[in-house]
Design a protein around this motif. Structure first.
Motif, PDB file in Angstrom:
ATOM      1  N   THR A  51      75.917  86.237 -61.862  1.00 18.57           N
ATOM      2  CA  THR A  51      75.944  85.084 -60.962  1.00 18.57           C
ATOM      3  C   THR A  51      75.190  85.388 -59.674  1.00 18.57           C
ATOM      4  OG1 THR A  51      78.073  85.830 -60.023  1.00 18.57           O
ATOM      5  CG2 THR A  51      78.161  84.203 -61.808  1.00 18.57           C
ATOM      6  N   LYS A  55      74.815  79.800 -55.720  1.00 18.54           N
ATOM      7  CA  LYS A  55      74.932  78.767 -56.749  1.00 18.54           C
ATOM      8  C   LYS A  55      76.385  78.553 -57.165  1.00 18.54           C
ATOM      9  CE  LYS A  55      70.463  79.693 -59.037  1.00 18.54           C
ATOM     10  NZ  LYS A  55      69.839  80.067 -60.343  1.00 18.54           N
ATOM     11  N   LYS A  56      76.709  77.328 -57.562  1.00 19.46           N
ATOM     12  CA  LYS A  56      78.000  77.073 -58.187  1.00 19.46           C
ATOM     13  C   LYS A  56      77.999  77.648 -59.602  1.00 19.46           C
ATOM     14  CE  LYS A  56      79.439  72.997 -55.598  1.00 19.46           C
ATOM     15  NZ  LYS A  56      79.937  71.589 -55.694  1.00 19.46           N
ATOM     16  N   THR A  57      79.192  77.860 -60.144  1.00 24.36           N
ATOM     17  CA  THR A  57      79.307  78.579 -61.416  1.00 24.36           C
ATOM     18  C   THR A  57      80.121  77.806 -62.434  1.00 24.36           C
ATOM     19  OG1 THR A  57      79.116  80.731 -60.315  1.00 24.36           O
ATOM     20  CG2 THR A  57      80.110  80.714 -62.501  1.00 24.36           C
ATOM     21  N   ILE A  58      79.576  77.731 -63.661  1.00 27.80           N
ATOM     22  CA  ILE A  58      80.275  77.149 -64.814  1.00 27.80           C
ATOM     23  C   ILE A  58      80.595  78.269 -65.797  1.00 27.80           C
ATOM     24  CG2 ILE A  58      80.093  75.578 -66.791  1.00 27.80           C
ATOM     25  CD1 ILE A  58      78.104  73.923 -65.139  1.00 27.80           C
ATOM     26  N   ARG A  74      72.859  74.613 -70.157  1.00 26.91           N
ATOM     27  CA  ARG A  74      71.952  75.379 -69.296  1.00 26.91           C
ATOM     28  C   ARG A  74      70.768  74.517 -68.860  1.00 26.91           C
ATOM     29  NH1 ARG A  74      73.038  81.031 -69.644  1.00 26.91           N
ATOM     30  NH2 ARG A  74      74.655  81.439 -71.204  1.00 26.91           N
ATOM     31  N   TYR A  77      72.368  71.760 -66.328  1.00 24.46           N
ATOM     32  CA  TYR A  77      72.860  72.393 -65.102  1.00 24.46           C
ATOM     33  C   TYR A  77      72.029  73.635 -64.788  1.00 24.46           C
ATOM     34  CZ  TYR A  77      76.770  69.204 -65.722  1.00 24.46           C
ATOM     35  OH  TYR A  77      77.528  68.069 -65.871  1.00 24.46           O
ATOM     36  N   ASN A  79      70.568  74.515 -62.213  1.00 20.61           N
ATOM     37  CA  ASN A  79      70.743  75.081 -60.874  1.00 20.61           C
ATOM     38  C   ASN A  79      72.136  75.673 -60.672  1.00 20.61           C
ATOM     39  OD1 ASN A  79      71.862  72.527 -61.062  1.00 20.61           O
ATOM     40  ND2 ASN A  79      71.491  72.003 -58.927  1.00 20.61           N
ATOM     41  N   TYR A  80      72.884  75.875 -61.743  1.00 20.39           N
ATOM     42  CA  TYR A  80      74.195  76.515 -61.715  1.00 20.39           C
ATOM     43  C   TYR A  80      74.112  77.907 -62.341  1.00 20.39           C
ATOM     44  CZ  TYR A  80      76.894  72.230 -60.672  1.00 20.39           C
ATOM     45  OH  TYR A  80      77.431  71.103 -60.095  1.00 20.39           O
ATOM     46  N   ASN A  81      75.020  78.786 -61.933  1.00 16.46           N
ATOM     47  CA  ASN A  81      75.272  79.992 -62.717  1.00 16.46           C
ATOM     48  C   ASN A  81      76.021  79.575 -63.980  1.00 16.46           C
ATOM     49  OD1 ASN A  81      74.362  81.985 -60.746  1.00 16.46           O
ATOM     50  ND2 ASN A  81      76.220  81.503 -59.580  1.00 16.46           N
ATOM     51  N   ILE A  82      75.646  80.133 -65.109  1.00 14.97           N
ATOM     52  CA  ILE A  82      76.366  79.879 -66.356  1.00 14.97           C
ATOM     53  C   ILE A  82      76.918  81.207 -66.867  1.00 14.97           C
ATOM     54  CG2 ILE A  82      76.298  78.969 -68.700  1.00 14.97           C
ATOM     55  CD1 ILE A  82      75.722  76.823 -66.623  1.00 14.97           C
ATOM     56  N   ASP A 120      83.624  77.530 -60.470  1.00 17.39           N
ATOM     57  CA  ASP A 120      83.877  76.155 -60.023  1.00 17.39           C
ATOM     58  C   ASP A 120      84.344  75.250 -61.156  1.00 17.39           C
ATOM     59  OD1 ASP A 120      82.692  76.180 -57.116  1.00 17.39           O
ATOM     60  OD2 ASP A 120      81.238  77.238 -58.361  1.00 17.39           O
TER      61      ASP A 120
END
Length: 246
Positions: A51, A55-58, A74, A77, A79-82, A120
């Protein structure tokens, strides 16, 4: 054999890696453990849980019924951490029973990942009905939901998926009337049971996706079947589902 039959027949050799395994670069490692890579040592912890702070995380947590959405999530989203922790063999619930590797990975989620990472959103899923005889699935989902909500602001469970009696592309090829192809009663009954007995759980309800007025589409406009086998979505369908429901 016509053009559509050739397309449908090709799904018997469907390559799941690009769809199920995100953008992993090391071919010897994986974010989805199955019979082809059954050891916990095959899980690329550093990549699959990586991560960046800004960034926000899923978190994608569960069996193949979460992993199948990996690529589409992916992409949407981007622009998110996955974080992806997925393995076949058992359901993603507390006190899980099943294959040793998935138990080890899922305990890692509860005991390490959700404690070490700032998450998140978590998306939890499985072919729930497949584990009904070996696990206390309904109470397990309830307890797991409560535990995850203590750590994570948004907790979402993917509902039960349709299960067909055979690979859907073959059923379509061999059917004179696609509308007569119906899912197995066990998956439908378990879907209804989940909705009735888990009112406090936030479900991403995918069971009836593609259905309207009791009529269900099994091929999209490009003649891509909903599933490549009897219960896993093709990439094109996961992309549509994620764009509309996730």
């Amino acid at each position: 054999m016509g053009k559509n039959d050739l397309l449908l027949d090709s799904y018997s050799k469907y390559n799941i890696k690009p769809q199920f395994n995100g953008s992993i670069k090391n071919p010897a490692k994986s974010c989805f453990l199955s019979s082809k890579n059954p050891s916990i040592d095959d899980y690329d912890y550093s990549f699959c849980t990586n991560t960046e702070k800004h960034k926000k995380t899923i978190l994608l947590f569960g069996d193949s019924h979460v992993a199948e959405f990996s690529k589409a999530i992916r992409e949407k989203y981007w622009n998110y951490n996955i974080i992806q922790a997925t393995a076949s063999g058992c359901p993603p619930i507390i006190n899980v029973k099943g294959d040793g590797t998935c138990q080890t990975l899922f305990k890692m989620v509860f005991n390490q990942i959700i404690k070490e990472k700032q998450i998140d959103i978590v998306i939890v899923g499985a072919n729930w009905s497949a584990f009904a005889l070996t696990n206390d699935v309904i109470p397990g989902i309830k307890e797991t939901n409560e535990l995850l909500k203590e750590k994570i602001p948004s907790v979402k469970f993917i509902s039960q998926t349709k299960n067909f009696p055979a690979a859907l592309p073959m059923l379509i090829m061999n059917s004179k009337n696609i509308s007569e192809i119906i899912p197995e009663k066990s998956s439908r009954d378990f879907y209804n049971k989940m909705k009735k007995e888990l009112p406090s759980v936030d479900f991403i309800d995918i069971y009836n996706y593609g259905c309207k007025n009791d009529k269900c589409i099994l091929l999209n406009d490009d003649n891509i079947p909903m599933f490549f086998d009897n219960n896993h979505y093709t990439y094109e369908w996961t992309k549509s589902i994620v764009n509309e429901l996730f």
